[in-house]
Design a protein around this motif. Structure first.
Motif, PDB file in Angstrom:
ATOM      1  N   VAL A 276      58.018 105.787  37.833  1.00 19.23           N
ATOM      2  CA  VAL A 276      57.182 105.538  39.017  1.00 19.23           C
ATOM      3  C   VAL A 276      55.712 105.314  38.626  1.00 19.23           C
ATOM      4  O   VAL A 276      55.121 104.317  39.042  1.00 19.23           O
ATOM      5  CB  VAL A 276      57.370 106.636  40.089  1.00 19.23           C
ATOM      6  N   PRO A 277      55.111 106.177  37.788  1.00 22.20           N
ATOM      7  CA  PRO A 277      53.738 105.860  37.356  1.00 22.20           C
ATOM      8  C   PRO A 277      53.650 104.496  36.668  1.00 22.20           C
ATOM      9  O   PRO A 277      52.707 103.741  36.893  1.00 22.20           O
ATOM     10  CB  PRO A 277      53.398 106.992  36.385  1.00 22.20           C
ATOM     11  N   GLU A 278      54.649 104.144  35.840  1.00 21.78           N
ATOM     12  CA  GLU A 278      54.604 102.834  35.172  1.00 21.78           C
ATOM     13  C   GLU A 278      54.723 101.697  36.169  1.00 21.78           C
ATOM     14  O   GLU A 278      54.253 100.588  35.921  1.00 21.78           O
ATOM     15  CB  GLU A 278      55.752 102.710  34.156  1.00 21.78           C
ATOM     16  N   MET A 279      55.391 101.952  37.295  1.00 22.20           N
ATOM     17  CA  MET A 279      55.602 100.895  38.289  1.00 22.20           C
ATOM     18  C   MET A 279      54.396 100.688  39.205  1.00 22.20           C
ATOM     19  O   MET A 279      54.375  99.740  39.983  1.00 22.20           O
ATOM     20  CB  MET A 279      56.836 101.210  39.150  1.00 22.20           C
ATOM     21  N   ARG A 280      53.386 101.575  39.125  1.00 20.40           N
ATOM     22  CA  ARG A 280      52.260 101.448  40.069  1.00 20.40           C
ATOM     23  C   ARG A 280      51.642 100.055  40.015  1.00 20.40           C
ATOM     24  O   ARG A 280      51.442  99.406  41.021  1.00 20.40           O
ATOM     25  CB  ARG A 280      51.182 102.496  39.749  1.00 20.40           C
ATOM     26  N   LYS A 281      51.336  99.629  38.758  1.00 24.66           N
ATOM     27  CA  LYS A 281      50.696  98.323  38.599  1.00 24.66           C
ATOM     28  C   LYS A 281      51.620  97.197  39.054  1.00 24.66           C
ATOM     29  O   LYS A 281      51.218  96.258  39.727  1.00 24.66           O
ATOM     30  CB  LYS A 281      50.349  98.107  37.120  1.00 24.66           C
ATOM     31  N   GLN A 282      52.891  97.337  38.648  1.00 24.10           N
ATOM     32  CA  GLN A 282      53.868  96.293  38.994  1.00 24.10           C
ATOM     33  C   GLN A 282      53.991  96.154  40.505  1.00 24.10           C
ATOM     34  O   GLN A 282      54.004  95.052  41.040  1.00 24.10           O
ATOM     35  CB  GLN A 282      55.247  96.645  38.415  1.00 24.10           C
ATOM     36  N   LEU A 283      54.074  97.299  41.191  1.00 20.90           N
ATOM     37  CA  LEU A 283      54.223  97.248  42.655  1.00 20.90           C
ATOM     38  C   LEU A 283      53.004  96.589  43.271  1.00 20.90           C
ATOM     39  O   LEU A 283      53.121  95.758  44.170  1.00 20.90           O
ATOM     40  CB  LEU A 283      54.436  98.656  43.226  1.00 20.90           C
ATOM     41  N   ALA A 284      51.824  96.949  42.760  1.00 21.73           N
ATOM     42  CA  ALA A 284      50.602  96.357  43.302  1.00 21.73           C
ATOM     43  C   ALA A 284      50.648  94.832  43.158  1.00 21.73           C
ATOM     44  O   ALA A 284      50.222  94.094  44.041  1.00 21.73           O
ATOM     45  CB  ALA A 284      49.382  96.925  42.586  1.00 21.73           C
ATOM     46  N   TRP A 285      51.214  94.349  42.038  1.00 25.41           N
ATOM     47  CA  TRP A 285      51.304  92.889  41.857  1.00 25.41           C
ATOM     48  C   TRP A 285      52.257  92.267  42.875  1.00 25.41           C
ATOM     49  O   TRP A 285      51.995  91.179  43.380  1.00 25.41           O
ATOM     50  CB  TRP A 285      51.746  92.556  40.429  1.00 25.41           C
ATOM     51  N   TYR A 286      53.375  92.944  43.140  1.00 26.43           N
ATOM     52  CA  TYR A 286      54.320  92.375  44.119  1.00 26.43           C
ATOM     53  C   TYR A 286      53.688  92.282  45.510  1.00 26.43           C
ATOM     54  O   TYR A 286      54.039  91.424  46.301  1.00 26.43           O
ATOM     55  CB  TYR A 286      55.597  93.228  44.217  1.00 26.43           C
ATOM     56  N   LEU A 287      52.785  93.213  45.800  1.00 28.25           N
ATOM     57  CA  LEU A 287      52.242  93.275  47.156  1.00 28.25           C
ATOM     58  C   LEU A 287      50.959  92.453  47.315  1.00 28.25           C
ATOM     59  O   LEU A 287      50.273  92.556  48.320  1.00 28.25           O
ATOM     60  CB  LEU A 287      51.954  94.734  47.554  1.00 28.25           C
ATOM     61  N   LYS A 288      50.660  91.647  46.298  1.00 27.80           N
ATOM     62  CA  LYS A 288      49.394  90.897  46.311  1.00 27.80           C
ATOM     63  C   LYS A 288      49.469  89.669  47.218  1.00 27.80           C
ATOM     64  O   LYS A 288      50.534  89.129  47.443  1.00 27.80           O
ATOM     65  CB  LYS A 288      49.129  90.402  44.885  1.00 27.80           C
ATOM     66  N   GLY A 289      48.292  89.263  47.709  1.00 28.66           N
ATOM     67  CA  GLY A 289      48.211  87.924  48.288  1.00 28.66           C
ATOM     68  C   GLY A 289      48.461  87.815  49.775  1.00 28.66           C
ATOM     69  O   GLY A 289      48.279  86.746  50.331  1.00 28.66           O
ATOM     70  N   THR A 290      48.891  88.897  50.434  1.00 34.36           N
ATOM     71  CA  THR A 290      49.033  88.785  51.890  1.00 34.36           C
ATOM     72  C   THR A 290      47.795  89.394  52.536  1.00 34.36           C
ATOM     73  O   THR A 290      47.230  90.358  52.000  1.00 34.36           O
ATOM     74  CB  THR A 290      50.283  89.535  52.399  1.00 34.36           C
ATOM     75  N   PRO A 291      47.394  88.878  53.693  1.00 37.33           N
ATOM     76  CA  PRO A 291      46.194  89.422  54.332  1.00 37.33           C
ATOM     77  C   PRO A 291      46.354  90.923  54.559  1.00 37.33           C
ATOM     78  O   PRO A 291      47.422  91.386  54.972  1.00 37.33           O
ATOM     79  CB  PRO A 291      46.147  88.683  55.680  1.00 37.33           C
ATOM     80  N   LEU A 303      51.146 106.955  43.349  1.00 35.14           N
ATOM     81  CA  LEU A 303      52.600 107.168  43.513  1.00 35.14           C
ATOM     82  C   LEU A 303      53.203 107.998  42.385  1.00 35.14           C
ATOM     83  O   LEU A 303      52.922 107.756  41.209  1.00 35.14           O
ATOM     84  CB  LEU A 303      53.311 105.810  43.580  1.00 35.14           C
ATOM     85  N   LYS A 304      54.053 108.963  42.780  1.00 35.19           N
ATOM     86  CA  LYS A 304      54.753 109.783  41.779  1.00 35.19           C
ATOM     87  C   LYS A 304      56.268 109.754  42.001  1.00 35.19           C
ATOM     88  O   LYS A 304      57.040 109.833  41.065  1.00 35.19           O
ATOM     89  CB  LYS A 304      54.290 111.242  41.889  1.00 35.19           C
ATOM     90  N   LEU A 305      56.656 109.696  43.269  1.00 36.48           N
ATOM     91  CA  LEU A 305      58.087 109.783  43.585  1.00 36.48           C
ATOM     92  C   LEU A 305      58.644 108.418  43.985  1.00 36.48           C
ATOM     93  O   LEU A 305      57.949 107.610  44.601  1.00 36.48           O
ATOM     94  CB  LEU A 305      58.305 110.752  44.766  1.00 36.48           C
ATOM     95  N   LYS A 306      59.918 108.237  43.657  1.00 37.57           N
ATOM     96  CA  LYS A 306      60.566 106.983  44.033  1.00 37.57           C
ATOM     97  C   LYS A 306      60.549 106.820  45.553  1.00 37.57           C
ATOM     98  O   LYS A 306      60.290 105.730  46.076  1.00 37.57           O
ATOM     99  CB  LYS A 306      62.002 106.999  43.501  1.00 37.57           C
ATOM    100  N   SER A 307      60.810 107.931  46.284  1.00 36.48           N
ATOM    101  CA  SER A 307      60.873 107.831  47.748  1.00 36.48           C
ATOM    102  C   SER A 307      59.516 107.410  48.332  1.00 36.48           C
ATOM    103  O   SER A 307      59.464 106.622  49.272  1.00 36.48           O
ATOM    104  CB  SER A 307      61.342 109.163  48.350  1.00 36.48           C
ATOM    105  N   GLU A 308      58.425 107.905  47.727  1.00 36.91           N
ATOM    106  CA  GLU A 308      57.085 107.494  48.207  1.00 36.91           C
ATOM    107  C   GLU A 308      56.876 105.995  47.963  1.00 36.91           C
ATOM    108  O   GLU A 308      56.323 105.299  48.812  1.00 36.91           O
ATOM    109  CB  GLU A 308      55.982 108.186  47.389  1.00 36.91           C
ATOM    110  N   ALA A 309      57.312 105.555  46.785  1.00 41.36           N
ATOM    111  CA  ALA A 309      57.123 104.141  46.439  1.00 41.36           C
ATOM    112  C   ALA A 309      57.937 103.264  47.390  1.00 41.36           C
ATOM    113  O   ALA A 309      57.448 102.235  47.890  1.00 41.36           O
ATOM    114  CB  ALA A 309      57.542 103.897  44.991  1.00 41.36           C
TER     115      ALA A 309
END
Ligand code: FMN
Length: 328
Positions: A276-291, A303-309
């Motif tokens: 989950v910590p390693e995915m923080r950056k990746q998730l931020a990239w997926y969520l980029k570009g929308t208003p 983010l620490k937990l999968k459920s939070e993510a």
């Protein structure tokens, strides 16, 4: 494009990237049409010390193919042994790292330091070629600095001792990532080798890929950073090269789905506490570009937990879908 007997179709490749091109991201890139994926760099020296992490880096998904395992080092014997182990792990090809600019690596004479040591570099390639039955490729930068553009000469020597393809990252070691890539370096290597040449550096759009192929004579393109949060880029490039038209970019649903799939696979292979910590950056990239997405990207940081993510991605999706509905 064929590398030895390995068919690379389409000739649009995922770059080896430490901390990124793990099994999860390779599976995602393959699902989106990358023609060849390569593992993160594995140190031959660490392997010789039986480092558990190095073995872990070489693990492949069942049926994963075509895939290269990238090894780094400058001792021909250790590199031959590392290549042999990578072959036994199921690699379709071995890729030798001659591009890594990190001080910890170059101070041992590894990575891009080999660009300054022609005879040493040739010995490494020769030893690796002789130790395996599968094709051997070299991924290199153009040279140590702009006064020493050694890649054309080296690439020619590597072909002579049996390398089956060269991937050129069109920057020098001293450029790090600061300057734009200079694709002229790819052309200069093209003039010296007949084996497949893969161009790399700043391919960020389908148009870039087409321009690189047209202006350098490369047989394929390799994409690194532009795939972060956007593995669809492989499909978009191939579609554009084949049809001269653009595929539409993924909508919010596809992006949310991919982000969750990526998260799931990472948790499966690394466990929640690491993934989950390693995915923080990746998730931020997926969520980029929308208003309005900046606020969600910021929240990935804690983010620490999968459920939070998962909840955050869902919340972003609800928001982004509303935005999409408003636009259309
Ligand atoms: C986070 C990160 C890790 C990387 N790790 C490796 C590596 O392990 N081996 C390698 O040959 N290159 C590595 N690279 C370099 C990339 O493979 C590629 O050459 C570079 O990013 C330029 O391509 P791009 O402009 O498409 O990103 C890495 C690059 C990044 C950004």
């Amino acid at each position: 494009m064929k590398i030895g007997e390995i068919l690379v179709d389409p000739p649009v490749l995922l770059a080896p990237m430490a901390g990124v091109s793990n099994r999860a991201f390779r599976a995602i890139s393959r699902s989106q049409g990358a023609g060849l994926c390569t593992t993160e760099m594995v140190s031959a020296n660490a392997l010789a010390h039986r480092s558990a992490k190095s073995y872990w880096l070489m693990e492949l998904d069942p049926g994963e193919s075509p895939v290269g395992i990238q090894i780094a080092g400058s001792d021909p014997e250790l590199m031959a042994e590392a290549a042999h182990q990578a072959e036994q792990h199921g690699a379709d090809l071995i890729d030798i790292n001659m591009g890594c600019p990190v001080p910890k690596v170059v101070k041992n004479g590894d990575g891009s330091a080999l660009l300054n040591d022609e005879e040493g570099a040739v010995r490494v390639v020769q030893a690796v070629v002789q130790s395996v039955k599968i094709p051997v490729t070299v991924k290199m930068r153009a040279g140590w600095d702009h006064d020493a553009i050694t890649a054309p000469q080296l690439a020619q020597r590597f072909e002579q001792v049996g390398a089956k393809a060269i991937a050129l990252h069109a920057r020098t070691r001293s450029d790090q990532y600061a300057k734009p890539a200079n694709w002229q370096f790819i052309r200069q290597v093209r003039e010296r080798i007949a084996i497949p040449l893969i161009g790399n550096g700043d391919v960020n759009t389908p148009e870039d890929a087409q321009r690189m192929l047209e202006t350098t004579g490369a047989d394929g393109v390799m994409v690194g950073r532009a795939s972060f949060g956007d593995p669809w880029i492989f499909r978009r490039i191939t579609y554009f090269l084949n049809n001269g038209r653009h595929l539409s970019p993924p909508d919010a649903q596809e992006r949310a789905h991919m982000a969750l799939w990526h998260l799931d696979r990472m948790v499966e292979i690394k466990g929640e506490a690491v993934a989950v910590p390693e995915m923080r950056k990746q998730l931020a990239w997926y969520l980029k570009g929308t208003p309005g997405s900046a606020e969600y990207r910021k929240r990935t940081q804690g983010l620490k937990l999968k459920s939070e993510a998962q909840a955050l991605v869902q919340e972003w999706f609800d928001h982004a879908r509303n935005e999409e509905l408003t636009w259309t």
